[in-house]
Motif scaffolding. Structure first.
Motif, PDB file in Angstrom:
ATOM      1  N   HIS A 106       0.685  -1.214  -0.170  1.00  0.00           N
ATOM      2  CA  HIS A 106      -0.037   0.145  -0.004  1.00  0.00           C
ATOM      3  C   HIS A 106       0.902   1.151   0.108  1.00  0.00           C
ATOM      4  O   HIS A 106       2.137   1.352  -0.129  1.00  0.00           O
ATOM      5  CB  HIS A 106      -0.823  -0.214   1.070  1.00  0.00           C
TER       6      HIS A 106
ATOM      7  N   HIS B 220       0.876   3.836   2.375  1.00  0.00           N
ATOM      8  CA  HIS B 220       1.646   4.834   3.285  1.00  0.00           C
ATOM      9  C   HIS B 220       2.716   5.395   3.071  1.00  0.00           C
ATOM     10  O   HIS B 220       3.479   4.249   2.645  1.00  0.00           O
ATOM     11  CB  HIS B 220       1.110   3.870   4.482  1.00  0.00           C
TER      12      HIS B 220
ATOM     13  N   ASP C 112       5.382   5.370   5.285  1.00  0.00           N
ATOM     14  CA  ASP C 112       5.656   3.918   6.144  1.00  0.00           C
ATOM     15  C   ASP C 112       6.334   2.614   4.919  1.00  0.00           C
ATOM     16  O   ASP C 112       7.289   2.110   5.362  1.00  0.00           O
ATOM     17  CB  ASP C 112       5.838   3.566   7.132  1.00  0.00           C
ATOM     18  N   HIS C 113       5.814   2.531   4.131  1.00  0.00           N
ATOM     19  CA  HIS C 113       5.641   1.921   3.415  1.00  0.00           C
ATOM     20  C   HIS C 113       6.562   1.912   1.426  1.00  0.00           C
ATOM     21  O   HIS C 113       6.469   1.053   0.900  1.00  0.00           O
ATOM     22  CB  HIS C 113       3.947   0.857   2.706  1.00  0.00           C
TER      23      HIS C 113
ATOM     24  N   HIS D 218      -7.211  -2.086   5.904  1.00  0.00           N
ATOM     25  CA  HIS D 218      -5.684  -1.248   6.460  1.00  0.00           C
ATOM     26  C   HIS D 218      -6.420  -0.331   5.811  1.00  0.00           C
ATOM     27  O   HIS D 218      -5.994   0.891   6.345  1.00  0.00           O
ATOM     28  CB  HIS D 218      -4.680  -2.236   6.300  1.00  0.00           C
TER      29      HIS D 218
ATOM     30  N   GLU E 117       0.423  -4.533   5.624  1.00  0.00           N
ATOM     31  CA  GLU E 117      -0.363  -4.363   6.567  1.00  0.00           C
ATOM     32  C   GLU E 117      -2.097  -4.860   7.062  1.00  0.00           C
ATOM     33  O   GLU E 117      -2.613  -4.862   7.947  1.00  0.00           O
ATOM     34  CB  GLU E 117      -0.810  -3.006   7.576  1.00  0.00           C
TER      35      GLU E 117
END
Ligand SMILES: [Zn+2]
Length: 299
Positions: free
Chosen positions: A107, A109, A111-112, A202, A230
């Motif tokens: 995904h 986000h 932090d990815h 998520h 996640e």
């Protein structure tokens, strides 16, 4: 399905971030989760920033790409890197960014996918969530094709009040502009034996990754690997279906996705890996006679 060829899989890390424990455990009361992950004096818990390196004949695949190093990142994530960044970890395993052929994103986000792009230093880009123009940022993996669900890109490029502090256009738009982005509509085979499955909840367009006939190097294991991203942030959240983070935009959809894929993991004996668990790196999920699921750690 294409015949799988043997994949070598390594767990990589972009360090860890310190996240609010209440945010990570959602509706679960603090006295219950703090027995599993002890918070610091600011109620924060460490969350590993995990990526996978998948090596196949002729292919070098990275799954998820950490927080990156754009200026201003620390106002969104508290990132700690005692062993360096994701790029350092790749280098430790003999891989330069130019060698990466494919990048799969569970995904988008922040932090990815932070390491998808970097400032070129040529433009006026001042850092995370500030305006940028073409030429300000360049792909970090210049020879890679990047795979993400179309629905996720749509959500990321039109964030709402709830998601705009985690979806950053500068992580993904330069990849699309370079023609290096492949939009997926549901499950897809990325390479022989490497496929994505759609696991929303998520985020709207979340996907997870299944690698068949794989060798995991540390912890050492052989079999089918199931990288959740996640779908569950930490292993206990994959075991306990109602345990969902406060960040999940569609929590009941997360629970439905977990119900389906937990049953699959139990049936197949797949080795499960989460996106952030700092303690349990890999586990098989089993069900006891009373019907309760549990994780048996692979060490
Ligand atoms: Zn996320």
């Amino acid at each position: 399905m294409t015949q799988s060829s043997h994949a070598r899989v390594t767990l990589l890390s972009d360090g860890h971030c310190l996240s609010d424990g209440g945010g990570q455990y959602g509706l679960v009361p603090r006295p219950r989760w703090m027995r599993l992950q002890a918070p610091d004096e600011h109620n924060r818990i460490p969350q590993d920033l995990r990526s996978l390196l998948i090596r196949l004949p002729g292919r070098v695949i990275v799954v998820d790409a950490g927080c990156g190093d754009k200026p201003g990142l620390d106002s969104y994530y508290t990132v700690v890197r005692p062993r360096g960044s994701l790029l350092d970890d790749l280098a430790r395993h003999g891989i330069a960014a130019e060698q990466v052929t494919d990048v799969i994103l569970t995904h988008l986000h922040g932090d990815h996918c932070g390491w998808l792009t970097r400032p070129t230093g040529q433009g006026g880009y001042r850092g995370i969530n500030t305006p940028f123009t073409s030429g300000d940022l360049a792909p970090v993996f210049p020879n890679a094709r990047h795979y993400v669900q179309r629905r996720e890109v749509e959500a990321a490029l039109s964030p709402n009040e709830r998601t705009r502090n985690t979806y950053f256009a500068e992580n993904i738009q330069p990849i699309a502009a370079a023609g290096a982005l492949t939009l997926l509509d549901g499950p897809a085979e990325i390479a022989p034996g490497v496929r994505t499955v759609f696991t929303p909840g998520h985020s709207e367009g979340h996907q997870s990754v299944i690698i068949e006939d794989a060798t995991l190097d540390a912890p050492s294991a052989r079999g089918t690997l199931f990288y959740l991203g996640e779908l569950a942030t930490v292993m206990i959240q994959f075991v306990r279906l109602p345990w969902v983070t406060a960040y999940d935009v569609l929590p009941m959809t997360t629970i439905d996705s977990k119900r389906t894929w937990q049953a699959w993991a139990i049936e197949t004996g797949a080795i499960v890996i989460t996106g952030h668990d700092p303690d349990v790196l890999a586990a098989r999920i089993v069900r006891d006679k009373a019907g309760f699921a549990s994780a048996v750690e692979v060490r």
